[in-house]
Scaffold this active site. Structure first.
Site, mmCIF file in Angstrom:
data_model
loop_
_atom_site.group_PDB
_atom_site.id
_atom_site.type_symbol
_atom_site.label_atom_id
_atom_site.label_comp_id
_atom_site.label_asym_id
_atom_site.label_seq_id
_atom_site.Cartn_x
_atom_site.Cartn_y
_atom_site.Cartn_z
ATOM 1 N N GLU A 16 2.889 139.486 -41.696
ATOM 2 C CA GLU A 16 3.747 138.560 -40.973
ATOM 3 C C GLU A 16 4.208 137.391 -41.848
ATOM 4 O OE1 GLU A 16 1.001 139.912 -39.809
ATOM 5 O OE2 GLU A 16 1.343 140.667 -37.776
ATOM 6 N N HIS A 45 5.214 137.664 -45.000
ATOM 7 C CA HIS A 45 6.455 138.143 -45.628
ATOM 8 C C HIS A 45 7.581 138.222 -44.596
ATOM 9 C CE1 HIS A 45 3.220 140.156 -48.056
ATOM 10 N NE2 HIS A 45 3.928 139.658 -49.035
ATOM 11 N N GLN A 103 1.936 128.473 -56.992
ATOM 12 C CA GLN A 103 3.069 129.334 -57.365
ATOM 13 C C GLN A 103 4.378 128.711 -56.915
ATOM 14 O OE1 GLN A 103 3.368 133.790 -57.034
ATOM 15 N NE2 GLN A 103 4.435 133.338 -55.142
ATOM 16 N N VAL A 144 1.710 131.473 -42.714
ATOM 17 C CA VAL A 144 1.420 132.115 -41.424
ATOM 18 C C VAL A 144 -0.079 132.393 -41.378
ATOM 19 C CG1 VAL A 144 1.906 134.076 -39.916
ATOM 20 C CG2 VAL A 144 3.727 133.129 -41.341
HETATM 21 O O1 PAF Z 1 3.978 136.021 -54.423
HETATM 22 C C1 PAF Z 1 4.170 137.184 -54.856
HETATM 23 O O2 PAF Z 1 4.127 138.177 -54.134
HETATM 24 C C2 PAF Z 1 4.439 137.372 -56.348
HETATM 25 O O3 PAF Z 1 3.739 136.443 -57.096
HETATM 26 C C3 PAF Z 1 5.935 137.331 -56.689
HETATM 27 C C4 PAF Z 1 6.548 135.997 -56.337
HETATM 28 C C5 PAF Z 1 6.658 138.447 -55.940
HETATM 29 C C6 PAF Z 1 6.159 137.546 -58.196
HETATM 30 O O4 PAF Z 1 5.716 138.799 -58.620
#
Ligand code: PAF
Length: 303
Positions: A32, A34, A150, A173
């Site tokens: 969820e 994503h 990140q 989430v």
């Molecule tokens: O967060 C993620 O799933 C990964 O680090 C990403 C941003 C797709 C880079 O490979």
């Protein structure tokens, strides 16, 4: 949903499009979290590309790479349902056609927290994200606040390298009891799963104390780490208050920041955070959003 395997094909698609498009980079095994990125992209853009690539360069541990959960058929189906127009699913040869000599270095932003524990991880993320942004040229790209370090690195990458893209941050989430959704949650057994609540409980306690006026970094870190620290089956790795702009550790919460925690429970590594935006001179915690049902992560059955 259209599945394309080359940068050139996605660019041709983008150039033929009237209007804007958003990119949601993923490594698959969608949950969820994503889906909320995909929904954000659909709301903010005329069309949506989702990339699906398990990036070998960001795994410092080969075992972690080999056991990273994968289910591309289910991912495509979920992407389709979420209104994705194109899935970019490159092979390793398309992403890294030649062993790249040029690298993208996050510098000191990779020296702490996740970066300190996972050598090379953020260099791998930065290279993959730079290639996706440069090779696909989306108008906007969507990242989850769950991966706070990140996100900060990607925001700074886009600024420092003058990449013509808006980086959009979406709230974490959470499962109904507060545990932040992550693909690795499926590896938690029942006892570990219940211990895992200690991470978000601590973060919410710290967020409450910010709402009550606390600003001291050490105090906030101590609040956040208390529930996890009290359980000897939870191996606490770090609790850190970090600035959003450069992830430098903060002694005072006096600018946009995030309070991050990492722990390992029964061999499963979990991370979580609460971020603080600045509104009218005060920090406002973003605790994310909660599901009111069991996550689709735990079932491959269709409803
Ligand atoms: O967060 C993620 O799933 C990964 O680090 C990403 C941003 C797709 C880079 O490979």
């Amino acid at each position: 949903v259209e599945v394309l395997g080359s940068f050139a094909a996605v660019r041709r698609w983008g150039e033929s499009l009237q209007g804007s498009f958003g990119l949601v980079p993923t490594m698959g095994y969608l949950h969820e979290g994503h889906i909320s990125l995909l929904e954000g992209a659909r709301a903010g853009c005329d069309a949506v590309v989702m990339s699906l690539f398990v990036n070998p360069l960001q795994f410092d541990d080969p075992t972690d790479l080999s056991r990273y959960p994968r289910d591309p058929d289910r991912d495509l189906e979920l992407a389709e349902r979420a209104g994705v127009n194109v899935v970019f699913a490159p092979g390793v040869a398309e992403m890294y056609a030649t062993d790249p000599i040029f690298r993208v270095s996050p510098g000191r932003m990779a020296a702490s927290m996740e970066g300190a524990r996972r050598p090379g991880h953020f260099e791998g993320v930065a290279l993959a994200v730079t290639k996706l942004l440069a090779g696909i040229r989306p108008d906007r790209a969507y990242f989850g606040k769950k991966d706070a370090q990140q996100l900060a690195i990607v925001q700074r990458l886009a600024t420092d390298l003058s990449l013509p893209v808006d980086i959009v941050a979406m709230p974490t989430v959470r499962e109904a009891d507060g545990l932040a959704l992550g693909s690795r949650n499926v590896f938690l057994g029942a006892a570990a799963r219940s211990r895992a609540r200690s991470l978000s409980r601590g973060l919410f306690m710290a967020a409450d104390s910010v709402a009550a006026g606390e600003r001291g970094g050490a105090v906030l870190e101590a609040h956040a780490g208390t529930p996890a620290g009290a359980d000897d089956r939870v191996e606490l790795e770090y609790v850190e208050l970090a600035a959003q702009e450069d992830v430098g550790r903060l002694e005072e919460l006096d600018r946009p920041a995030f309070l991050a925690i990492a722990a390992t429970i029964d061999g499963v590594r979990l991370i979580d955070n609460v971020s603080f935006e600045w509104k009218a001179g005060v920090p406002v915690p973003d605790r994310g959003v909660r599901l009111d049902r069991i996550s689709a992560l735990y079932s491959t059955e269709e409803d």
